[in-house]
Write a protein that holds these residues in place. Sequence first.
Motif, PDB file in Angstrom:
ATOM      1  N   GLN B 285      -8.489  10.359   0.489  1.00 43.41           N
ATOM      2  CA  GLN B 285      -9.060   9.164   1.132  1.00 43.41           C
ATOM      3  C   GLN B 285      -8.158   7.956   0.917  1.00 43.41           C
ATOM      4  OE1 GLN B 285     -12.994   8.948  -0.571  1.00 43.41           O
ATOM      5  NE2 GLN B 285     -13.750  10.680   0.637  1.00 43.41           N
ATOM      6  N   GLU B 288      -5.458   7.618   3.279  1.00 43.46           N
ATOM      7  CA  GLU B 288      -5.929   7.080   4.570  1.00 43.46           C
ATOM      8  C   GLU B 288      -6.065   5.564   4.517  1.00 43.46           C
ATOM      9  OE1 GLU B 288      -7.259   8.947   7.427  1.00 43.46           O
ATOM     10  OE2 GLU B 288      -6.189  10.644   6.528  1.00 43.46           O
ATOM     11  N   HIS B 289      -6.826   5.077   3.507  1.00 47.43           N
ATOM     12  CA  HIS B 289      -7.180   3.647   3.518  1.00 47.43           C
ATOM     13  C   HIS B 289      -6.204   2.771   2.737  1.00 47.43           C
ATOM     14  CE1 HIS B 289      -8.846   3.938  -0.525  1.00 47.43           C
ATOM     15  NE2 HIS B 289      -9.745   4.840  -0.153  1.00 47.43           N
TER      16      HIS B 289
END
Lengths: 360, 360
Positions: B285, B288-289
């Motif tokens: 994650q 991604e962020h």
Amino acid sequence: MIAMRGMGYYSENTIGAKVVIDTAGVLVVDALSRMNLFQSNASFEIADFGAADGGTSLDLMRCLIESVRAANVARPITITYTDLPQNDFSALFRRLHFHDDHVTPLGHEPNVYTFASGTTFYRQIFPENTLSLGFSATAMHWLSKRPSLIADHVHATGASSEEREHFRRQAATDWETILLTRARELVSGGVLVLANFCIDDQGHYLGATGNGVNMFDWFTNHWRKLMSDGEITESEYHNATFQQYYRTVNEFTAPFDDENSSVRRAGLVLKHVSTRVTKCPYAAQFREHGDAHVFARAFIPTLRSWSESTFFNALDLTRNSTERQTIIDRFYQAIENDVIVAPKDYSMDYVHCFLSIVKQ
Amino acid sequence: MIAMRGMGYYSENTIGAKVVIDTAGVLVVDALSRMNLFQSNASFEIADFGAADGGTSLDLMRCLIESVRAANVARPITITYTDLPQNDFSALFRRLHFHDDHVTPLGHEPNVYTFASGTTFYRQIFPENTLSLGFSATAMHWLSKRPSLIADHVHATGASSEEREHFRRQAATDWETILLTRARELVSGGVLVLANFCIDDQGHYLGATGNGVNMFDWFTNHWRKLMSDGEITESEYHNATFQQYYRTVNEFTAPFDDENSSVRRAGLVLKHVSTRVTKCPYAAQFREHGDAHVFARAFIPTLRSWSESTFFNALDLTRNSTERQTIIDRFYQAIENDVIVAPKDYSMDYVHCFLSIVKQ
């Protein structure tokens, strides 16, 4: 939400409950003596419905294991304790599995396997035709839902006749549900032994046995005083309604009277019914030692163990939990003060209806 | 005492654990396809050993129910979740019985009955020849006892060779106990599907998969720093030793190699073994962020959920619990700070050994 206090608090403060279960033990052993325990080597499956932390029925379970073993040493025995999800199951499992002193914990007896179910006894908990012996003590007065609030009392025993009728109907439906559900779970020849709170033929019930103060009136008076003192709102006063009903003996036996009833058609036959008053053990101890403070310190926790959640949950959610707890502590403090002032007026005799039911 | 954090905290912070269980689901469905589910109308009994709050295996259980139903719609299904007494069983039962949104809770699926057992999987939990399918994920690296402390590390993976030998022997004994106990519980034809932490053929294990910081070294460094800063004593430093061992694939398969082994003689046959690395979902994650604070806030709770009790219990009992909690909070704060400073260096990849075992 119905909740007994956790951390073993329930068992340690309900000596009376244990006396009742020991009485039921006679019915259980009698029922076992008429069962053919050799009919199968499948597990002999026992359930304790509404078991809390399992403490009060421990001796009964040991007695049951002994009876089954005496007849058929090879049969595995399972014991499943059921209660609502919010029950303190860790307290139950510690009791079943942790050693103290020199006694083998119940859950470590040879060929005995213990489990819990975290759901209501108004649902089917076991597969069909699997349960050998169902037991329940002092649990089935809790209704599946509260049919209405009671305007000027905390308990159905003090409700108006119209209010009481709502509770009576709910209790009749709930009793039928309990019986039909157990009928599905029981094996043919299986037994259900119950010790339920009741109103006996003299109109006596828990904390109302003709001597001293009626317990639920006493609760109501103190709860009403919190309202008149401005401590709680009128709506909080009304909200305190126990989700309970004490059935009469006739209400317990009614489903068995008509051989075309759904309960009889499900195969259930009533073998025994009786009522019994179990004298308050705390009041008895007080008559020995005569110390009002000692009495109050022992007696109030037994009241709190099953009544506190009803009063706590009657309070508005806009109050934070510290505020709610403060009000509840004040309520029980006032009750404790009454006991200290006039100890002879207070006691909580149990009034039970004992039932033994066989599935044919 | 081994303890996962309660109140649903475990499931909500272990997304990775769920991914692993979904992988195991393939093995479970494959095993079911080879079972004759019509052989009996007795309950099809399923166990989840070391289940915590039951959240991570919910989808697997639904999948299992569907497979059994497709073959034999009439068989009752029981699912028993086992864990230690201190597990949060109320969180488990709420998950099984409370409705949220429009999904029927697992415990209310037709002809499905759910139970809990509050004891260790190092004991026999079920009667002989009753269990149809045993499952366990990410639980059996917890040993039945800690064979010794580790002087200068928190985990067997970083122990001296002499210390590690103590853990290896304990793990071998424990593995045999687990297998022989399950062999007694399983019906003939019954299956055991396990997803256990392991050290794979590349020497990889939880939080040590060749990229970035070795997680247990990282824990050790911060715990040692608390000692050098004078926050904890030398004995508290030594006390922090995980009661865990990650077995190699050879250690898992050894009891099956010799047909005269106790495990083979008990009827168990190994049908499948494989290992798999499950990439850390929090690190994924983050890629991604790209927000290090968001990563840390999600990642640290998953570390805490299973590691906190080992550090907390390493602290001396002369400290009160607030003092202990303050030290623990400081420890995880330092760990969180590392993640914020160099987020790319941290991740916790899972390394599992999947096993499918049949009782003949």
